[in-house]
Design a protein around this motif. Structure first.
Motif, short mmCIF file in Angstrom:
data_model
loop_
_atom_site.label_atom_id
_atom_site.label_comp_id
_atom_site.label_asym_id
_atom_site.label_seq_id
_atom_site.Cartn_x
_atom_site.Cartn_y
_atom_site.Cartn_z
N VAL A 214 33.37 -81.92 24.34
CA VAL A 214 33.60 -81.36 23.01
C VAL A 214 33.80 -79.86 23.22
CG1 VAL A 214 32.68 -81.03 20.69
CG2 VAL A 214 32.14 -83.12 21.95
N CYS A 215 34.98 -79.39 22.83
CA CYS A 215 35.34 -77.98 22.98
C CYS A 215 35.17 -77.28 21.64
CB CYS A 215 36.79 -77.86 23.44
SG CYS A 215 37.18 -78.84 24.90
N THR B 18 35.86 -77.67 16.38
CA THR B 18 35.66 -78.43 17.61
C THR B 18 36.77 -79.46 17.77
OG1 THR B 18 34.24 -80.06 16.51
CG2 THR B 18 33.15 -78.16 17.54
N PHE B 19 37.01 -79.83 19.03
CA PHE B 19 37.95 -80.92 19.34
C PHE B 19 37.49 -81.57 20.64
CE2 PHE B 19 39.62 -77.02 21.15
CZ PHE B 19 40.05 -77.37 22.41
N ASN B 20 37.89 -82.83 20.82
CA ASN B 20 37.48 -83.61 21.98
C ASN B 20 38.56 -83.64 23.05
OD1 ASN B 20 35.17 -84.26 20.54
ND2 ASN B 20 35.98 -86.20 19.83
N VAL B 21 38.12 -83.59 24.29
CA VAL B 21 38.99 -83.76 25.45
C VAL B 21 38.33 -84.82 26.33
CG1 VAL B 21 39.93 -82.64 27.51
CG2 VAL B 21 39.77 -81.37 25.37
N TYR B 22 39.14 -85.75 26.82
CA TYR B 22 38.63 -86.82 27.67
C TYR B 22 39.19 -86.69 29.07
CZ TYR B 22 37.24 -88.94 23.28
OH TYR B 22 36.66 -89.17 22.07
N GLY B 23 38.33 -86.88 30.07
CA GLY B 23 38.78 -86.89 31.45
C GLY B 23 39.36 -88.25 31.80
N LYS B 24 39.92 -88.36 33.00
CA LYS B 24 40.47 -89.63 33.47
C LYS B 24 39.33 -90.61 33.75
CE LYS B 24 44.53 -87.94 35.94
NZ LYS B 24 45.17 -87.88 37.27
N TRP B 25 39.63 -91.90 33.61
CA TRP B 25 38.70 -92.93 34.04
C TRP B 25 38.67 -92.90 35.57
CZ3 TRP B 25 35.44 -95.22 30.89
CH2 TRP B 25 35.76 -95.35 29.54
N VAL B 26 37.48 -92.81 36.15
CA VAL B 26 37.33 -92.76 37.60
C VAL B 26 36.33 -93.82 38.05
CG1 VAL B 26 37.99 -90.34 37.80
CG2 VAL B 26 35.58 -90.93 37.47
N ASN B 27 36.31 -94.08 39.35
CA ASN B 27 35.48 -95.13 39.93
C ASN B 27 34.03 -94.68 40.08
OD1 ASN B 27 34.22 -96.79 42.07
ND2 ASN B 27 36.22 -97.79 42.06
N THR B 28 33.13 -95.41 39.45
CA THR B 28 31.69 -95.11 39.52
C THR B 28 31.13 -95.46 40.89
OG1 THR B 28 31.45 -95.51 37.17
CG2 THR B 28 29.44 -95.58 38.47
N ARG B 29 31.51 -96.59 41.42
CA ARG B 29 30.94 -97.05 42.68
C ARG B 29 31.29 -96.13 43.85
NH1 ARG B 29 32.14 -102.96 40.85
NH2 ARG B 29 30.17 -103.40 39.82
N GLU C 21 35.87 -72.81 24.61
CA GLU C 21 35.00 -73.15 25.73
C GLU C 21 34.33 -74.49 25.49
OE1 GLU C 21 30.82 -70.95 24.64
OE2 GLU C 21 32.22 -69.87 25.90
N VAL C 22 33.65 -74.99 26.52
CA VAL C 22 32.91 -76.26 26.42
C VAL C 22 31.72 -76.05 25.50
CG1 VAL C 22 31.55 -77.96 27.68
CG2 VAL C 22 33.64 -77.03 28.70
N TYR C 23 31.56 -76.96 24.54
CA TYR C 23 30.43 -76.92 23.61
C TYR C 23 29.35 -77.91 24.04
CZ TYR C 23 27.92 -77.39 19.16
OH TYR C 23 26.96 -77.45 18.19
N LYS C 24 29.75 -79.16 24.30
CA LYS C 24 28.82 -80.17 24.81
C LYS C 24 29.61 -81.26 25.52
CE LYS C 24 28.42 -82.41 20.31
NZ LYS C 24 27.49 -82.87 19.29
#
Length: 113
Positions: free
Chosen positions: A64-65, A72-83, A102-105
């Motif tokens: 949340v920026c 405020t607005f949302n930005v999503y990262g790429k889906w990545v491999n947890t394992r 800037e990054v809020y949370k």
């Protein structure tokens, strides 16, 4: 009288079944550890999950920026491999000083639905 006995028996079975489901789900969830952090200039948020035998295959960071006016607005990262312990990255801005953004949370989302 018969109705009360039936209701009590049904409630008892429901409680036993609920306990069984909770008991199965809890260890899988406990095996995943997620963390978030920001870049030094607070322009980028990162999220990483690790866990050997986890039920989560993928994860992404939700950032949340916040701008200079408080919007405020949302930005999503790429889906990545947890394992594989990969890191997801969400960028709010390339220059916090010029934009005032800037990054809020942050939080981490696990598995695509």
């Amino acid at each position: 009288m018969k109705l009360r006995k039936l209701a009590a028996a049904s409630a008892g079975v429901g409680i036993v079944l609920s306990a069984a489901v909770v008991g199965v789900a809890t260890p899988a969830m406990a095996s995943t550890n997620c963390s978030t952090w920001t870049s030094a200039d607070r322009a980028t948020g990162y999220g990483k999950c690790t866990g050997g035998d986890t039920r989560f295959d993928t994860h992404r960071v939700k950032v949340v920026c916040i701008g200079p006016t408080g919007n405020t607005f949302n930005v999503y990262g790429k889906w990545v491999n947890t394992r594989n312990g990969e890191t997801s990255k969400g960028v709010c801005t390339t220059d916090t000083k010029k934009s005032g953004v800037e990054v809020y949370k942050m939080s981490v989302e696990t598995d695509r639905l």
